[in-house]
Design an enzyme around this catalytic site. Structure first.
Site, PDB file in Angstrom:
ATOM      1  N   ASP A 129      13.214  30.610 -29.322  1.00 25.78           N
ATOM      2  CA  ASP A 129      13.833  31.813 -29.878  1.00 25.78           C
ATOM      3  C   ASP A 129      13.714  31.709 -31.400  1.00 25.78           C
ATOM      4  O   ASP A 129      14.323  30.833 -32.030  1.00 25.78           O
ATOM      5  CB  ASP A 129      15.302  31.880 -29.449  1.00 25.78           C
ATOM      6  N   HIS A 130      12.931  32.605 -32.003  1.00 25.10           N
ATOM      7  CA  HIS A 130      12.627  32.494 -33.426  1.00 25.10           C
ATOM      8  C   HIS A 130      13.806  32.912 -34.313  1.00 25.10           C
ATOM      9  O   HIS A 130      13.714  32.790 -35.556  1.00 25.10           O
ATOM     10  CB  HIS A 130      11.396  33.349 -33.771  1.00 25.10           C
ATOM     11  N   ARG A 131      14.882  33.367 -33.726  1.00 28.67           N
ATOM     12  CA  ARG A 131      16.017  33.764 -34.561  1.00 28.67           C
ATOM     13  C   ARG A 131      16.728  32.556 -35.164  1.00 28.67           C
ATOM     14  O   ARG A 131      17.244  32.642 -36.279  1.00 28.67           O
ATOM     15  CB  ARG A 131      17.002  34.606 -33.731  1.00 28.67           C
TER      16      ARG A 131
ATOM     17  N   PRO B   8      12.772  37.578 -29.906  1.00 31.12           N
ATOM     18  CA  PRO B   8      11.548  37.295 -30.678  1.00 31.12           C
ATOM     19  C   PRO B   8      11.127  35.840 -30.476  1.00 31.12           C
ATOM     20  O   PRO B   8      11.560  34.938 -31.202  1.00 31.12           O
ATOM     21  CB  PRO B   8      11.974  37.561 -32.126  1.00 31.12           C
TER      22      PRO B   8
END
Length: 638
Positions: free
Chosen positions: A609-611, A435
């Site tokens: 990386d949106h995590r 994501p």
């Protein structure tokens, strides 16, 4: 490349004695006999060295167009043979498989000697190959061919001429039918030029001339048949001898002699009616083989000329000795000056569909009526490409531009990935489950460019300067140097070393050499190390430690003029920075009279990386990097 269609070029001798195509000087008609061959076990057959001219005793295999084990079809060219006259393609007359090549490329063989073995099915290849050549029968004796009809012919005229006999197009052929004449009486002909199409019990084949001259008389007309070895035409060496040969031809065919006025009419300049020859581009056949006469090849070698650069003016662009002479003198090959013909050189007889042998085979397989296809070949003949376009297998060639410029040669068809390309592909597909999000900002580059001009003489590159600035910004925002880890249900994997990887495009792929500990090293050292890494990348000598240890990646397409783009994340990393080109822009300025000024700006885009990296983290990192590149360049140049 000239296609030699007569069957003697590729006789698959089975059990019958086969007569070859005869072209004889003066009045003697000779059939150059090829040997009968013993039936091979597993129903194998032989391809014999063909007689390509009336004086040929042995031939050289220039190249094999098929390999051992390859499937062949009737009418398909399988090898190229060089004789004392010309290079000719040899075609197959029956379907099968190349079981064994006896005479390799560059090797010589006497006329009639087996050069390859053919298996009727793929399962029989090994058995036929193991059977060997066996005992060859002695060549058939040279016999004088009796005139058509059995009537005694009048004595030949005392002039130089050649006689064309009905060729044997297969091992079972007893007689052949002249489908069409590609030349009319009185037309000039050249060695290697197709002059007629003959139909046998196997296929239709083109018959080519071995010597230059004039088609003096046609004995067997279109649609008529003749026994193998019977005379079908006479070729005059000199145009003035045509009337005498017409009279002699009448005695061979049994027709009445031409009227007394005929010689005077025939003596008119026939060459003036020949179509004007146009210089063609250098003729290169499949496999980049240059189509040229043996004399032209020898002359080019003597003069030190690359024959592939010579424009051919012979049949189908074939290079002649005259072309080489013209090239050596710095001029183009002279075109033969001639008036427009009063009528076409050849018009198909009623009910005859003009098509090449390969086109007929292809149409039969595709179950297409040849009469429904518009031919694009010589004299409107249907070619195999015409059939492929009719079936959709091949797209029509685009017409040349108005200026006559040829269409660009672009790649077409499937090309498998290299190992590096597969690795890049798999890595990019892996990022599709991440994501990711992107954040962009503009950096004013006026001060940065001034610094670069100052340090450039010391060998410091823009890449090294940007790397140093990014590494210093990461020091203040270590989350940007992290990666997501699925350990214990998921978490952030921090990395204490700042190793900046930069994407480099190389032949056949993409690789990311890495500058380790970029925040700790001086920019001059980074520049020297980067130059070394790029050299190794292009030579393929990078070690795994030099391209797999990156913790953050920079992709710089600004050097290609790209102003704004986004990058895909690299596997195992949390962020990648896309660097665009620097360009002129108008920016606000409180000190300017109009409140504006001209500046140099560069757009950068960060993909995260949106995590584990959030929007605020990315924004703060970009703000810090912008500040360093605009206001803290003393730290970058240190």
């Amino acid at each position: 490349m000239a296609r030699f269609g007569v069957a003697l070029l590729c006789l698959l001798a089975l059990q019958n004695e086969v007569s070859a195509f005869g072209v004889v000087k003066q009045s003697t008609s000779v059939n150059y006999g090829l040997p009968s061959s013993t039936q091979l076990f597993a129903e194998g057959s032989k391809i014999l060295m063909p007689a390509l001219s009336s004086t040929m005793k042995e031939g050289k295999v220039v190249s094999w167009l098929k390999n051992e084990g390859d499937e062949i079809e009737a009418g398909e060219a399988i090898m190229v043979v060089e004789s004392d006259k010309a290079d000719m393609d040899v075609e197959a007359f029956e379907d099968g498989f190349i079981a064994k090549i006896i005479i390799g490329e560059g090797e010589m063989a006497p006329v009639g000697e087996a050069v390859a073995l053919i298996a009727s099915s793929e399962d029989e290849i090994e058995a036929v190959a193991a059977g060997g050549v066996g005992e060859e029968a002695a060549p058939a004796a040279v016999e004088e061919a009796a005139p058509a009809g059995g009537a005694p012919a009048a004595g030949p005229p005392d002039v130089e001429f050649s006689q064309i006999d009905m060729p044997a197009l297969s091992s079972t052929m007893k007689e052949g039918k002249v489908v069409s004449w590609l030349k009319a009486e009185g037309d000039p002909i050249e060695a290697g030029e197709a002059i007629m199409v003959v139909e046998s019990d196997k296929a239709d084949m083109d018959v080519e001339a071995f010597d230059e001259g004039f088609l003096a008389a046609i004995i067997t007309e279109e649609g008529d048949s003749g026994t193998v070895g019977a005379p079908v035409a006479l070729i005059a060496a000199n145009e003035a001898d045509i009337p005498a040969l017409k009279e002699y031809a009448a005695s061979l065919s049994g027709a009445p002699a031409p009227a007394a006025s005929a010689p005077a009419a025939a003596a008119a300049p026939a060459a003036a009616a020949a179509p004007k020859k146009v210089a063609a581009a250098p003729a290169v056949a499949t496999g980049d083989r240059v189509v040229a006469s043996p004399m032209a090849k020898k002359l080019a070698e003597e003069k030190g000329i690359d024959i592939s650069t010579v424009a051919g003016t012979g049949p189908n662009g074939r290079i002649t000795a005259g072309d080489v002479e013209a090239a050596s003198s710095g001029g183009a090959a002279p075109a033969k000056k001639a008036a427009a013909p009063a009528k076409p050189s050849w018009t198909p007889a009623e009910g005859v569909i003009a098509a090449t042998p390969m086109a007929r085979v292809a149409a039969k397989k595709a179950k297409i009526d040849l009469s429904t296809i518009q031919g694009t070949g010589s004299f409107g003949r249907v070619t195999v490409d015409d059939v492929k376009m009719a079936t959709g297998e091949k797209q029509p060639e685009r017409k040349k531009a108005a200026g006559g410029a040829p269409a660009p040669e672009l790649p077409d068809g499937f090309v498998p990935f290299s190992g590096m390309q597969n690795a890049v592909s798999n890595a990019m597909v892996g990022t599709l489950t991440v994501p990711a999000f992107r954040v962009s900002t503009d950096i004013e580059m006026t001060a940065f460019e001034a610094l670069y001009q100052k340090v450039k003489p010391n060998g410091i590159s823009v890449s090294a300067l940007i790397t140093k600035a990014v590494a210093l910004a990461i020091e203040r925002h270590p989350i940007i140097n992290s990666a997501y880890s699925p350990q214990d249900g998921g978490g952030t994997l921090f990395k204490k070393d700042i190793n900046i990887a930069m994407a480099v495009a190389i032949d056949g792929g993409l690789i990311t050499p890495t500058l380790n500990y970029a925040n700790e090293r001086p920019v001059a050292e980074l520049a020297e190390n980067w130059k070394e890494l790029v050299g190794k990348a292009k030579s393929g000598t990078l070690t795994p430690a030099e391209f797999t240890t990156g913790t953050f990646t920079i992709s710089n397409m600004g050097m290609f003029g790209v102003t704004d783009f986004g990058s895909l994340l690299s596997e195992g990393q949390g962020a990648i920075l896309a660097v665009g080109a620097t360009q002129d822009a108008v920016v606000p300025c409180s000190q300017s009279i109009l409140g504006l000024k001209k500046a140099r700006k560069m757009t950068i885009t960060l993909t995260c990386d949106h995590r584990q990296i959030y929007g605020a983290d990315a924004a703060l990192f970009l703000r810090t990097l912008k500040s360093i590149m605009e206001n803290e360049l003393d730290k970058v140049s240190a």
